[in-house]
Design a protein around this motif. Structure first.
Motif, PDB file in Angstrom:
ATOM      1  N   GLN A   1     -10.314  10.141  -2.638  1.00  7.33           N
ATOM      2  CA  GLN A   1     -11.023  10.442  -1.405  1.00  7.33           C
ATOM      3  C   GLN A   1     -11.678   9.242  -0.733  1.00  7.33           C
ATOM      4  O   GLN A   1     -11.820   9.212   0.471  1.00  7.33           O
ATOM      5  CB  GLN A   1     -12.115  11.487  -1.681  1.00  7.33           C
ATOM      6  N   ALA A   2     -12.079   8.269  -1.550  1.00 10.32           N
ATOM      7  CA  ALA A   2     -12.883   7.191  -0.964  1.00 10.32           C
ATOM      8  C   ALA A   2     -12.118   6.393   0.073  1.00 10.32           C
ATOM      9  O   ALA A   2     -10.890   6.334   0.040  1.00 10.32           O
ATOM     10  CB  ALA A   2     -13.338   6.262  -2.090  1.00 10.32           C
ATOM     11  N   ASP A   3     -12.874   5.765   0.964  1.00 14.07           N
ATOM     12  CA  ASP A   3     -12.207   4.894   1.925  1.00 14.07           C
ATOM     13  C   ASP A   3     -11.933   3.546   1.275  1.00 14.07           C
ATOM     14  O   ASP A   3     -12.393   3.255   0.179  1.00 14.07           O
ATOM     15  CB  ASP A   3     -13.046   4.739   3.189  1.00 14.07           C
ATOM     16  N   GLU A   4     -11.214   2.719   2.011  1.00 13.57           N
ATOM     17  CA  GLU A   4     -10.732   1.490   1.395  1.00 13.57           C
ATOM     18  C   GLU A   4     -11.841   0.512   1.041  1.00 13.57           C
ATOM     19  O   GLU A   4     -11.752  -0.207   0.045  1.00 13.57           O
ATOM     20  CB  GLU A   4      -9.723   0.802   2.316  1.00 13.57           C
ATOM     21  N   GLU A   5     -12.884   0.510   1.831  1.00 11.96           N
ATOM     22  CA  GLU A   5     -13.963  -0.438   1.524  1.00 11.96           C
ATOM     23  C   GLU A   5     -14.608  -0.102   0.203  1.00 11.96           C
ATOM     24  O   GLU A   5     -14.908  -0.974  -0.608  1.00 11.96           O
ATOM     25  CB  GLU A   5     -15.014  -0.412   2.635  1.00 11.96           C
TER      26      GLU A   5
ATOM     27  N   ILE B   1      -5.075  12.124   3.403  1.00  9.48           N
ATOM     28  CA  ILE B   1      -4.224  10.960   3.157  1.00  9.48           C
ATOM     29  C   ILE B   1      -5.094   9.721   3.056  1.00  9.48           C
ATOM     30  O   ILE B   1      -5.967   9.488   3.895  1.00  9.48           O
ATOM     31  CB  ILE B   1      -3.195  10.783   4.290  1.00  9.48           C
ATOM     32  N   VAL B   2      -4.876   8.986   1.990  1.00  4.05           N
ATOM     33  CA  VAL B   2      -5.600   7.729   1.840  1.00  4.05           C
ATOM     34  C   VAL B   2      -4.597   6.618   1.562  1.00  4.05           C
ATOM     35  O   VAL B   2      -3.490   6.861   1.105  1.00  4.05           O
ATOM     36  CB  VAL B   2      -6.611   7.788   0.677  1.00  4.05           C
ATOM     37  N   ILE B   3      -5.037   5.413   1.833  1.00  2.00           N
ATOM     38  CA  ILE B   3      -4.200   4.257   1.555  1.00  2.00           C
ATOM     39  C   ILE B   3      -4.699   3.619   0.279  1.00  2.00           C
ATOM     40  O   ILE B   3      -5.893   3.332   0.141  1.00  2.00           O
ATOM     41  CB  ILE B   3      -4.287   3.224   2.692  1.00  2.00           C
ATOM     42  N   ARG B   4      -3.775   3.422  -0.649  1.00  4.39           N
ATOM     43  CA  ARG B   4      -4.189   2.808  -1.915  1.00  4.39           C
ATOM     44  C   ARG B   4      -3.265   1.650  -2.257  1.00  4.39           C
ATOM     45  O   ARG B   4      -2.080   1.713  -1.994  1.00  4.39           O
ATOM     46  CB  ARG B   4      -4.107   3.850  -3.052  1.00  4.39           C
TER      47      ARG B   4
ATOM     48  N   GLN C   1       0.815  -1.215   0.000  1.00  7.08           N
ATOM     49  CA  GLN C   1       0.000   0.000   0.000  1.00  7.08           C
ATOM     50  C   GLN C   1       0.840   1.252   0.000  1.00  7.08           C
ATOM     51  O   GLN C   1       2.011   1.230   0.314  1.00  7.08           O
ATOM     52  CB  GLN C   1      -0.882  -0.021   1.251  1.00  7.08           C
ATOM     53  N   THR C   2       0.225   2.321  -0.433  1.00  6.19           N
ATOM     54  CA  THR C   2       0.933   3.610  -0.394  1.00  6.19           C
ATOM     55  C   THR C   2       0.031   4.691   0.165  1.00  6.19           C
ATOM     56  O   THR C   2      -1.182   4.551   0.163  1.00  6.19           O
ATOM     57  CB  THR C   2       1.332   4.067  -1.805  1.00  6.19           C
TER      58      THR C   2
END
Lengths: 356, 566
Positions: free
Chosen positions: A90-94, A16-19, A4-5
């Protein structure tokens, strides 16, 4: 395995989001679908080798590549408006996971698209079987030149990139041999003793120190010269994908135009014979005409966009390569300079040895 | 600008191979480094510091560089400022190993027609060229010749001879210039005879016979390889102050026709000879003793099997016997030196290997850099041909700068490497010499063994004599047969005593040779190694500077992009 980054959002307040890598792939595929004609920025490759995937170097290279990818999209006047980009940032991981599983990627098509593909293949096959000409292509000399240019360019760039990669290896190898040579010199010095022994010792130490510098430069070379070249190659491959899209669009347009003509002839026939099928045929014809116009419009958009994109591409690449060349030459100059400096400090010591 | 570029790219297009890069004439503003072929002449910017006197070390820092043509010249096109403050070694480095130092190269006469064969300690060997003696040997002109003797194979046995030309002013040679034809077999003979006459000396090892290679390699290549090796060998012999004046060497270089030295016969015939003698020796029919003069030679190479067996027995008794041998190696200094030489050989071998690896790495770097340059040249040409936009032309220009720099750097790497090979060759040379050292030490220990054997024999003979005398004195009136035996024994003892003296003298002589040679080796080696280090370092500095300059220029030219980088 996945990894992930983190990326901060560039529009509005920081976020900050995890992708994951596959999220980037999703974004790329969506953009490719929606923005035909635009050269979608390339992604760094999936790694084939399991072991390599977790090396610090690979992760650094991939991070650099993904960073470029997102920033390029964000700075493109049209792509930056994409809804998918906003979601991505922007979206969350789910949500991302859900979207990924609904994957409408390039290789997974909607049923209607699948039908189109079958039709394309069918017509191609029947053309070949019937001994007709190969599938319809544009006969635009300028465009031909462009296609030829892109294909040739990829070959040249790939070669340059290959040698750049080898150059990185050479730096590492030279570093290693300097290190080994330094050790051997030190041992020889221990055996000789006296001033000469000291001289060998100093030589050995300098040699080992330079080995470190070479390894460092090898890394710099990889990141700031070889990677940009690889990136260039990927960009060209992305253009090739767009070229394929344009060919598809063109073919579609031609086929629809042909079908439409046939329908028109048929309609006229029916009207002449005052058949009761006229109404139905008229409706069909109108639908087909709309589709045909749509298809033509789509194709013309692609052409227009490509013309703009190619200019942007050339300018961007000149900038990118200019920076890469600058870093490359600066790095080489710095390395050579420090090599000269290091060896130079030995000379007065060697002088002192011979006069004693 | 474009027009003159086309020629470059035409050539790049036609000559795809790396070798052709040598011929690329790169369009260049900075005339300090043109194409390889006119590189040496194009050093118009080098200060005329070239002619250094023979006794000053040309590898030292040059006097400060003054631009003699134009001391106040402003830096208009950037190239007259070459490497000013402090003075650059780049301008000095090409001198020492070029033809331009005739004074230094003539001394010791080790100048080669083929400059890359030049051994490093030739150009700066203050140690061995103390007088104005010189001797210069050249090996050339290989020719096929027919063996005249009757041979089973029709067409005869052919072999190759080499023309060996000598120029010298050493008085021991009668004459100043002479040539002979010799074949490789003659060289083997020379080496063997020298080994016999100069026991204890560090005699440079001769080239290998290379039996396999002579069959496998291309004839011409093999002959050339051998010619080079022979030349090196003879020059090394000539560099040895004692050996150069030896009879063997003089005969080899001067006498026309057949080489007047006894040939080394096969081991087989030797053993056969010895086997014939052995029964006679054992039954006392021929002399069971060692002729004194033969004692001066090692037992191993000779025909006297009995002596060989005796010495073998002695050496076993030395190692495994309970009692101490009659005389042992007690010279502490020697033992330390032997230890040191052994260690040195190990480290030299290691260093020699790593030097080879370093040379290969440098070569690879140069090659890849060159290939990268070529790839960019092709790209530049391509972009220029297909250019529709100015951005493409700008990129093409940038690429061309990078390509030019890369090709230049590649050439520098290759030149650097050629010089590095010459310098580090000293390591290989001395490694080869360690073989000679070991063999000289072996001479010493085998001479010692001969002495020990003789001493043992002497003491056992004397014991026998005493016993016989004691036994015969008990018989009244004398025992005719015993008395006769005692007389014979006493004679044997006398001869053996003589042999023992000869053997001891030989041993002492060899010890002294070992000592002087060790001194000489240490002195010469230190000087040569120091020169090697200096040469290597100066070389690295010089070329690194040149390479740095080449890239600095490109960095400058592309600096505009750096400011745009956020």
């Amino acid at each position: 395995m996945f990894w992930q980054t983190n990326f901060p959002e560039y529009q509005g307040p920081e976020k900050i989001v995890i992708r994951r890598y596959s999220d980037f792939v999703w974004l790329r595929d969506r953009l490719f679908e929606k923005y035909k004609g635009i050269f979608i920025p390339p992604l760094p490759e999936k790694s084939a080798v399991e072991k390599f995937r977790f090396s610090a170097e690979f992760i650094e290279m991939r991070r650099q590549g993904l960073d470029l990818f997102v920033n390029r999209i964000a700075s493109h006047p049209e792509l930056q408006q994409s809804e998918d980009l906003k979601t991505f940032l922007q979206a969350d991981e789910e949500t991302m996971e859900r979207l990924r599983s609904q994957d409408t990627g390039y290789f997974k098509k909607k049923p209607a698209d699948l039908m189109q593909i079958f039709k394309d293949v069918q017509s191609k096959v029947s053309d070949v079987v019937l001994g007709k000409e190969k599938p319809v292509e544009e006969s635009n000399p300028e465009y031909e030149k462009l296609k030829h240019y892109i294909f040739e360019l990829e070959n040249h760039l790939a070669e340059a990139q290959k040698h750049a990669y080898r150059l990185v290896k050479r730096h590492r190898e030279l570093g290693e041999s300097l290190s080994d040579f330094g050790k051997a010199a030190k041992l020889l010095g221990a055996c000789e003793g006296d001033a000469l022994g000291k001289a060998f010792s100093e030589l050995g130490m300098k040699s080992e120190a330079l080995s470190v510098k070479l390894q460092r430069e090898a890394h710099q070379l990889l990141m700031n010269f070889e990677e940009p070249l690889k990136d260039y190659v990927r960009a060209v491959q992305s253009i090739k994908a767009t070229i394929a899209e344009r060919a598809n669009a063109f073919r579609q347009q031609c086929e629809l135009a042909e079908t439409m003509k046939l329908k028109e002839i048929n309609l006229d026939k029916l009207m002449l014979t005052r058949s009761d099928k006229v109404g139905e045929a008229e409706i069909e014809y109108k639908e087909l005409k709309a589709e045909s116009e749509d298809s033509t419009r789509r194709f013309e958009t692609i052409v227009r966009l490509m013309n703009e994109e190619i200019v942007r591409f050339q300018e961007q690449k000149t900038l990118d390569m200019g920076i890469a060349f600058h870093n490359f030459s600066k790095g080489q100059a710095r390395l050579a300079s420090s090599i000269a400096d290091a060896w130079r400090t030995l000379l007065p010591k060697l002088e002192a040895c011979s006069s004693s | 600008m474009m027009g003159s570029d086309n020629q470059v790219f035409e050539e790049a297009h036609v000559y795809a191979s790396r070798e052709e890069m040598e011929n690329l004439v790169l369009d260049d503003d900075n005339s300090s480094s043109k194409s390889f072929s006119n590189y040496r002449s194009a050093t118009s910017l080098s200060p005329p510091i070239l002619v250094t006197p023979a006794d000053s070390d040309p590898l030292l820092a040059p006097p400060p560089y003054r631009d003699l043509r134009n001391p106040n010249a402003p830096d208009n096109n950037g190239n007259n400022q070459s490497y000013i403050e402090p003075p650059s070694y780049a301008d000095v480095i090409f001198r020492p190993f070029d033809e331009t130092n005739p004074a230094v190269n003539e001394i010791n006469g080790v100048e080669s027609s083929n400059q890359f064969v030049d051994s490093p300690h030739s150009s700066t060997s203050p140690v061995s060229s103390t007088s104005s003696d010189y001797i210069k040997i050249t090996v050339s002109n290989p020719q096929k010749e027919q063996e005249m003797s009757n041979s089973l194979v029709p067409g005869g046995n052919t072999y190759v001879t080499y023309l060996i030309t000598t120029r010298t002013n050493i008085p021991e040679f009668n004459g100043s210039e002479f040539s002979v034809r010799r074949r490789f077999r003659d060289v083997v003979t020379l080496a063997d005879r020298l080994a016999e006459s100069y026991r204890g000396f560090f005699i440079p090892p001769r080239p290998d016979k290379n039996v396999v290679e002579s069959q496998v390699m291309q004839k011409q290549e093999f002959v050339e390889q051998r010619r080079v090796a022979l030349e090196k060998y003879l020059r090394r012999l000539a560099a040895h102050l004692v050996i150069r004046k030896s009879d063997e060497f003089k005969l080899f270089l001067q006498v026309q026709g057949k080489l007047p030295l006894p040939t080394s016969t096969d081991m087989a015939s030797r053993m056969l000879d010895g086997a014939v003698k052995l029964p006679k020796q054992l039954f006392g029919e021929s002399t069971a003793l060692v002729a004194p003069q033969e004692v001066g030679q090692p037992a191993k190479g000779g025909r006297d099997l009995l002596r060989l067996f005796k010495e073998l027995k002695q050496s076993v008794s030395n190692d495994w016997g309970g009692s101490k041998p009659p005389v042992i190696e007690e010279d502490k200094e020697f033992l330390e030196n032997k230890e040191r030489m052994s260690d040195l050989e190990l480290q030299l071998s290691n260093a020699s290997q790593q030097a080879e690896a370093l040379v290969k790495a440098q070569q690879d770097m140069g090659e890849t850099m060159g290939e990268l340059g070529l790839a960019f040249i092709k790209l530049t040409k391509f972009e220029n041909e297909e250019a529709l936009y100015n951005s493409q032309r700008a990129r093409a220009a940038d690429m061309k700068n990078v390509a030019t720099a890369a090709v230049k750097a590649s050439r520098f790497y290759r030149e650097l490497n050629a010089q590095t090979v010459k310098h580090l060759d000293t390591l290989h040379e001395y490694l080869g010499l360690m073989l000679a050292v070991r063999s000289a030490f072996t001479d010493r220990s085998s001479a010692l063994l001969t002495v020990q054997t003789l001493l043992s024999e002497l003491s056992s003979l004397q014991m026998r004599a005493e016993k016989l005398e004691a036994a015969s004195s008990k018989i009244f009136g004398g025992d005719k047969s015993r008395i006769r035996k005692i007389e014979e024994l006493k004679e044997t003892i006398r001869v053996t005593e003589d042999a023992k003296s000869v053997a001891i003298n030989e041993y002492e002589r060899i010890k002294e040779n070992n000592r002087t040679e060790l001194e000489r080796l240490d002195k010469e080696r230190r000087a040569d190694f120091l020169n090697m280090l200096k040469g290597f370092v100066v070389n690295q500095v010089g070329y690194a500077e040149k390479i740095a300059n080449v890239w600095a220029k490109v960095a400058e030219e592309t600096s505009g992009y750096a400011n745009e980088n956020s």
